[in-house]
Motif scaffolding. Structure first.
Motif, PDB file in Angstrom:
ATOM      1  N   ALA A   1       0.842  -1.195   0.000  1.00  0.00           N
ATOM      2  CA  ALA A   1       0.000   0.000   0.000  1.00  0.00           C
ATOM      3  C   ALA A   1       0.882   1.252   0.000  1.00  0.00           C
ATOM      4  O   ALA A   1       1.881   1.319   0.708  1.00  0.00           O
ATOM      5  CB  ALA A   1      -0.916  -0.011   1.211  1.00  0.00           C
TER       6      ALA A   1
ATOM      7  N   SER B   1      -6.002  -2.713  -2.539  1.00  0.00           N
ATOM      8  CA  SER B   1      -6.047  -1.968  -1.275  1.00  0.00           C
ATOM      9  C   SER B   1      -6.705  -0.611  -1.473  1.00  0.00           C
ATOM     10  O   SER B   1      -6.375   0.116  -2.412  1.00  0.00           O
ATOM     11  CB  SER B   1      -4.636  -1.745  -0.731  1.00  0.00           C
ATOM     12  OG  SER B   1      -3.984  -2.965  -0.543  1.00  0.00           O
TER      13      SER B   1
ATOM     14  N   GLY C   1      -6.545  -1.829   5.892  1.00  0.00           N
ATOM     15  CA  GLY C   1      -6.785  -3.149   5.336  1.00  0.00           C
ATOM     16  C   GLY C   1      -8.012  -3.260   4.450  1.00  0.00           C
ATOM     17  O   GLY C   1      -8.340  -4.354   4.003  1.00  0.00           O
TER      18      GLY C   1
ATOM     19  N   SER D   1     -10.198  -3.451   1.196  1.00  0.00           N
ATOM     20  CA  SER D   1      -9.831  -3.840  -0.165  1.00  0.00           C
ATOM     21  C   SER D   1     -11.073  -4.259  -0.936  1.00  0.00           C
ATOM     22  O   SER D   1     -12.134  -4.496  -0.352  1.00  0.00           O
ATOM     23  CB  SER D   1      -8.806  -4.976  -0.147  1.00  0.00           C
ATOM     24  OG  SER D   1      -9.382  -6.153   0.378  1.00  0.00           O
TER      25      SER D   1
END
Length: 117
Positions: free
Chosen positions: A47, A67, A72, A74
């Motif tokens: 990321a 991402s 986190g 996604s």
């Protein structure tokens, strides 16, 4: 007067690697950098953000998890998808499939910078 090259074959630039995926520059100008990516199953691009520009991805084959944020978040991506990370928007990818994830990234302008998240 000669003009710059305008036609490129993505397959000429793909560089499969066992370690980190390789950023293979197809062409570059002050306006944009065009990059070919070959991400093997299980590989990822961490990321990151571009503080001064945007990164547009066109997925040519494969699938993965793209991402959307530093916590986190996604979404699933696959062949035919176009993803746009505007200035300072977090993006990265994990190849969750069984085949290579192949895509072209256009970072505009070229001097957009890069910051890991």
């Amino acid at each position: 007067m000669t003009s710059p090259k305008r036609l490129f074959k993505v397959t000429d630039f793909l560089q499969p690697a066992d370690g980190e995926p390789i950023r293979s520059v197809i062409t570059e100008s002050a306006d944009a950098t065009v990059v070919a990516w070959h991400i093997k199953p299980g590989q990822h691009i961490s990321a990151h953000v571009h503080p001064d520009g945007q990164d547009t991805w066109t997925i040519l084959s494969g699938c993965g998890e793209y991402s959307l944020g530093s916590k986190g978040e996604s979404i699933a991506i696959a062949q035919g998808d176009v993803l746009v990370a505007h200035r300072r928007e977090v993006h990265g990818v994990l190849n969750t499939g069984q085949e290579p994830l192949v895509f072209v990234s256009v970072v505009s302008p070229s001097a957009s910078g890069f910051e890991p998240v």
